[in-house]
Design a protein around this motif. Structure first.
Motif, PDB file in Angstrom:
ATOM      1  N   GLN A   1       0.852  -1.188   0.000  1.00 43.69           N
ATOM      2  CA  GLN A   1       0.000   0.000   0.000  1.00 43.69           C
ATOM      3  C   GLN A   1       0.890   1.241   0.000  1.00 43.69           C
ATOM      4  O   GLN A   1       1.964   1.246   0.608  1.00 43.69           O
ATOM      5  CB  GLN A   1      -0.906  -0.018   1.232  1.00 43.69           C
ATOM      6  N   SER A   2       0.431   2.270  -0.662  1.00 49.70           N
ATOM      7  CA  SER A   2       1.212   3.487  -0.800  1.00 49.70           C
ATOM      8  C   SER A   2       1.710   4.004   0.550  1.00 49.70           C
ATOM      9  O   SER A   2       0.921   4.167   1.487  1.00 49.70           O
ATOM     10  CB  SER A   2       0.355   4.572  -1.476  1.00 49.70           C
ATOM     11  N   GLY A   3       3.010   4.215   0.647  1.00 52.47           N
ATOM     12  CA  GLY A   3       3.590   4.743   1.872  1.00 52.47           C
ATOM     13  C   GLY A   3       3.992   3.697   2.897  1.00 52.47           C
ATOM     14  O   GLY A   3       4.680   4.007   3.877  1.00 52.47           O
ATOM     15  N   HIS A   4       3.585   2.460   2.682  1.00 50.17           N
ATOM     16  CA  HIS A   4       3.928   1.399   3.644  1.00 50.17           C
ATOM     17  C   HIS A   4       5.334   0.895   3.385  1.00 50.17           C
ATOM     18  O   HIS A   4       5.642   0.434   2.292  1.00 50.17           O
ATOM     19  CB  HIS A   4       2.934   0.243   3.525  1.00 50.17           C
ATOM     20  N   ASN A   5       6.182   0.948   4.414  1.00 46.13           N
ATOM     21  CA  ASN A   5       7.565   0.529   4.233  1.00 46.13           C
ATOM     22  C   ASN A   5       7.856  -0.836   4.844  1.00 46.13           C
ATOM     23  O   ASN A   5       8.997  -1.291   4.849  1.00 46.13           O
ATOM     24  CB  ASN A   5       8.523   1.573   4.830  1.00 46.13           C
ATOM     25  N   THR A   6       6.850  -1.477   5.365  1.00 44.47           N
ATOM     26  CA  THR A   6       7.032  -2.782   6.004  1.00 44.47           C
ATOM     27  C   THR A   6       6.204  -3.827   5.265  1.00 44.47           C
ATOM     28  O   THR A   6       4.993  -3.664   5.115  1.00 44.47           O
ATOM     29  CB  THR A   6       6.591  -2.725   7.473  1.00 44.47           C
ATOM     30  N   VAL A   7       6.869  -4.851   4.816  1.00 43.48           N
ATOM     31  CA  VAL A   7       6.199  -5.911   4.055  1.00 43.48           C
ATOM     32  C   VAL A   7       6.547  -7.257   4.664  1.00 43.48           C
ATOM     33  O   VAL A   7       7.703  -7.507   5.012  1.00 43.48           O
ATOM     34  CB  VAL A   7       6.625  -5.884   2.574  1.00 43.48           C
TER      35      VAL A   7
ATOM     36  N   GLN B   1       1.089 -18.816   7.797  1.00 45.25           N
ATOM     37  CA  GLN B   1       2.320 -18.977   8.566  1.00 45.25           C
ATOM     38  C   GLN B   1       3.323 -17.919   8.119  1.00 45.25           C
ATOM     39  O   GLN B   1       3.575 -17.771   6.927  1.00 45.25           O
ATOM     40  CB  GLN B   1       2.902 -20.373   8.357  1.00 45.25           C
ATOM     41  N   PHE B   2       3.894 -17.226   9.080  1.00 49.17           N
ATOM     42  CA  PHE B   2       4.835 -16.143   8.803  1.00 49.17           C
ATOM     43  C   PHE B   2       6.121 -16.681   8.187  1.00 49.17           C
ATOM     44  O   PHE B   2       6.736 -17.601   8.736  1.00 49.17           O
ATOM     45  CB  PHE B   2       5.127 -15.420  10.121  1.00 49.17           C
ATOM     46  N   ILE B   3       6.517 -16.082   7.053  1.00 54.71           N
ATOM     47  CA  ILE B   3       7.773 -16.485   6.416  1.00 54.71           C
ATOM     48  C   ILE B   3       8.884 -15.521   6.834  1.00 54.71           C
ATOM     49  O   ILE B   3       9.871 -15.907   7.436  1.00 54.71           O
ATOM     50  CB  ILE B   3       7.638 -16.524   4.878  1.00 54.71           C
ATOM     51  N   PHE B   4       8.725 -14.239   6.460  1.00 49.42           N
ATOM     52  CA  PHE B   4       9.669 -13.208   6.887  1.00 49.42           C
ATOM     53  C   PHE B   4       9.077 -11.831   6.659  1.00 49.42           C
ATOM     54  O   PHE B   4       8.032 -11.675   6.055  1.00 49.42           O
ATOM     55  CB  PHE B   4      11.032 -13.309   6.176  1.00 49.42           C
ATOM     56  N   GLN B   5       9.779 -10.852   7.203  1.00 49.52           N
ATOM     57  CA  GLN B   5       9.346  -9.464   7.133  1.00 49.52           C
ATOM     58  C   GLN B   5      10.505  -8.592   6.664  1.00 49.52           C
ATOM     59  O   GLN B   5      11.655  -8.834   7.023  1.00 49.52           O
ATOM     60  CB  GLN B   5       8.875  -8.980   8.503  1.00 49.52           C
ATOM     61  N   TYR B   6      10.177  -7.579   5.873  1.00 51.56           N
ATOM     62  CA  TYR B   6      11.171  -6.605   5.442  1.00 51.56           C
ATOM     63  C   TYR B   6      10.742  -5.219   5.893  1.00 51.56           C
ATOM     64  O   TYR B   6       9.571  -4.842   5.789  1.00 51.56           O
ATOM     65  CB  TYR B   6      11.336  -6.625   3.919  1.00 51.56           C
ATOM     66  N   TYR B   7      11.706  -4.506   6.407  1.00 52.83           N
ATOM     67  CA  TYR B   7      11.475  -3.134   6.856  1.00 52.83           C
ATOM     68  C   TYR B   7      12.556  -2.261   6.249  1.00 52.83           C
ATOM     69  O   TYR B   7      13.739  -2.458   6.533  1.00 52.83           O
ATOM     70  CB  TYR B   7      11.499  -3.061   8.378  1.00 52.83           C
ATOM     71  N   ARG B   8      12.158  -1.343   5.408  1.00 53.47           N
ATOM     72  CA  ARG B   8      13.090  -0.443   4.734  1.00 53.47           C
ATOM     73  C   ARG B   8      14.250  -1.209   4.107  1.00 53.47           C
ATOM     74  O   ARG B   8      15.414  -0.891   4.328  1.00 53.47           O
ATOM     75  CB  ARG B   8      13.593   0.619   5.714  1.00 53.47           C
ATOM     76  N   GLU B   9      13.898  -2.205   3.331  1.00 50.59           N
ATOM     77  CA  GLU B   9      14.802  -3.002   2.510  1.00 50.59           C
ATOM     78  C   GLU B   9      15.663  -4.005   3.278  1.00 50.59           C
ATOM     79  O   GLU B   9      16.494  -4.687   2.677  1.00 50.59           O
ATOM     80  CB  GLU B   9      15.711  -2.104   1.660  1.00 50.59           C
ATOM     81  N   GLU B  10      15.457  -4.120   4.580  1.00 53.80           N
ATOM     82  CA  GLU B  10      16.225  -5.069   5.369  1.00 53.80           C
ATOM     83  C   GLU B  10      15.294  -6.132   5.963  1.00 53.80           C
ATOM     84  O   GLU B  10      14.209  -5.813   6.463  1.00 53.80           O
ATOM     85  CB  GLU B  10      16.954  -4.356   6.519  1.00 53.80           C
TER      86      GLU B  10
ATOM     87  N   ARG C   1      15.953 -21.726   1.422  1.00 50.23           N
ATOM     88  CA  ARG C   1      15.552 -21.638   0.012  1.00 50.23           C
ATOM     89  C   ARG C   1      14.374 -20.682  -0.185  1.00 50.23           C
ATOM     90  O   ARG C   1      14.020 -20.359  -1.318  1.00 50.23           O
ATOM     91  CB  ARG C   1      15.240 -23.036  -0.527  1.00 50.23           C
ATOM     92  N   PHE C   2      13.797 -20.236   0.923  1.00 51.57           N
ATOM     93  CA  PHE C   2      12.816 -19.147   0.870  1.00 51.57           C
ATOM     94  C   PHE C   2      13.591 -17.849   1.130  1.00 51.57           C
ATOM     95  O   PHE C   2      14.160 -17.666   2.225  1.00 51.57           O
ATOM     96  CB  PHE C   2      11.739 -19.311   1.935  1.00 51.57           C
ATOM     97  N   SER C   3      13.638 -16.988   0.142  1.00 55.19           N
ATOM     98  CA  SER C   3      14.364 -15.737   0.297  1.00 55.19           C
ATOM     99  C   SER C   3      13.527 -14.590  -0.251  1.00 55.19           C
ATOM    100  O   SER C   3      12.541 -14.811  -0.958  1.00 55.19           O
ATOM    101  CB  SER C   3      15.706 -15.792  -0.429  1.00 55.19           C
ATOM    102  N   GLY C   4      13.943 -13.386   0.085  1.00 44.20           N
ATOM    103  CA  GLY C   4      13.156 -12.251  -0.355  1.00 44.20           C
ATOM    104  C   GLY C   4      13.993 -11.025  -0.614  1.00 44.20           C
ATOM    105  O   GLY C   4      15.210 -11.005  -0.366  1.00 44.20           O
ATOM    106  N   LEU C   5      13.319 -10.025  -1.143  1.00 39.31           N
ATOM    107  CA  LEU C   5      13.929  -8.731  -1.397  1.00 39.31           C
ATOM    108  C   LEU C   5      12.885  -7.667  -1.167  1.00 39.31           C
ATOM    109  O   LEU C   5      11.684  -7.899  -1.385  1.00 39.31           O
ATOM    110  CB  LEU C   5      14.407  -8.630  -2.844  1.00 39.31           C
ATOM    111  N   GLN C   6      13.352  -6.497  -0.747  1.00 33.44           N
ATOM    112  CA  GLN C   6      12.479  -5.330  -0.757  1.00 33.44           C
ATOM    113  C   GLN C   6      13.218  -4.225  -1.491  1.00 33.44           C
ATOM    114  O   GLN C   6      14.407  -3.993  -1.256  1.00 33.44           O
ATOM    115  CB  GLN C   6      12.093  -4.879   0.653  1.00 33.44           C
ATOM    116  N   PHE C   7      12.515  -3.545  -2.349  1.00 32.75           N
ATOM    117  CA  PHE C   7      13.129  -2.536  -3.204  1.00 32.75           C
ATOM    118  C   PHE C   7      12.923  -1.133  -2.617  1.00 32.75           C
ATOM    119  O   PHE C   7      12.101  -0.947  -1.718  1.00 32.75           O
ATOM    120  CB  PHE C   7      12.538  -2.639  -4.606  1.00 32.75           C
TER     121      PHE C   7
END
Lengths: 114, 112
Positions: A26-32, A44-53, A63-69
């Motif tokens: 959602q617009s403006g949301h920095n946490t995914v 079930q929670f996999i992972f969380q990203y906050y400001r690209e970390e 083998r489950f990995s992620g990215l935040q841009f």
């Protein structure tokens, strides 16, 4: 409408392949965060990203990995797919990683591994 | 991390008030309580969130006792379209508690 969009909505992969799922928060949301929901079970929670970390991870293998841009959109990558990876993958976003902030979910991506 | 317990299923009739209770005995000080509704093949939809006492919005009320070890979601005058799975969620963002744990979910079946 929550403003969280995911793609693709459905896909079929073969065991051993790799998959990338995408999420626009959602617009403006920095946490995914990403969740896996198998049929008949709760997410079930996999992972969380906050400001690209990555700042939190559930009980899922590497083998489950992620990215935040920089625009806060996110990807979930799963390597070496297994049959048990078949599930609904949900993306959720919130404004800041702070207690009490409402978390909004997308409609999910259905992954079938054959 | 707090674990939640909810009834697996509940039945109701149109027009009735429905109360779904969730137990979370190990809730942490910075944990909020959030309820979501989920229809088949859709993402969870936010219903209501609270920290203590009572919270009310246009669709539901949330009652939280002083010890915060349980909470009750109240749906006034349900309709057939309220048939769904309802999840009680306990967690907080930030710090050590940065993941949300969904409960087992309660399947609410509303009949005519």
């Amino acid at each position: 409408e929550t403003g969280v969009t995911q793609s693709p909505t459905h896909l079929i992969k073969t065991r051993g392949q790799q998959v990338t799922l995408r999420c626009s928060s959602q617009s403006g949301h920095n946490t995914v965060s990403w969740y896996q929901q198998a049929l008949g079970q709760g997410p079930q929670f996999i992972f969380q990203y906050y400001r690209e970390e990555e700042n939190g991870r559930g009980n899922f293998p590497p083998r489950f990995s992620g990215l935040q841009f920089p625009n806060y959109s996110s990807e979930l990558n799963v390597n070496a797919l297994e049959l048990d990876d078949s599930a609904l993958y949900l993306c959720a976003s919130s404004l800041e990683a702070a207690a009490g902030n409402t978390i909004y979910f997308g409609e999910g991506s259905w992954l079938t591994v054959v | 991390l707090a674990k939640t317990t909810q009834p697996i299923s509940m039945d109701s009739y149109e027009g009735q008030e429905v109360n779904i209770t969730c137990s979370h005995n190990n809730i942490a000080t910075n944990d909020y309580i959030t309820w979501y509704q989920q229809f088949p093949s859709q993402g969870p939809r936010f219903i209501i969130q609270g920290y203590k006492t009572k919270v009310t919005n246009e669709v539901a009320s949330l009652f939280i006792p002083a010890d915060r070890k349980s909470s009750t979601l109240s749906l006034p005058r349900v309709s057939l379209s309220d048939t769904a799975v309802y999840y009680c969620l306990v967690g907080g963002w930030g710090g050590a508690t940065n993941k949300l744990i969904f409960g087992t979910g309660t399947l609410l079946a509303v009949q005519p």
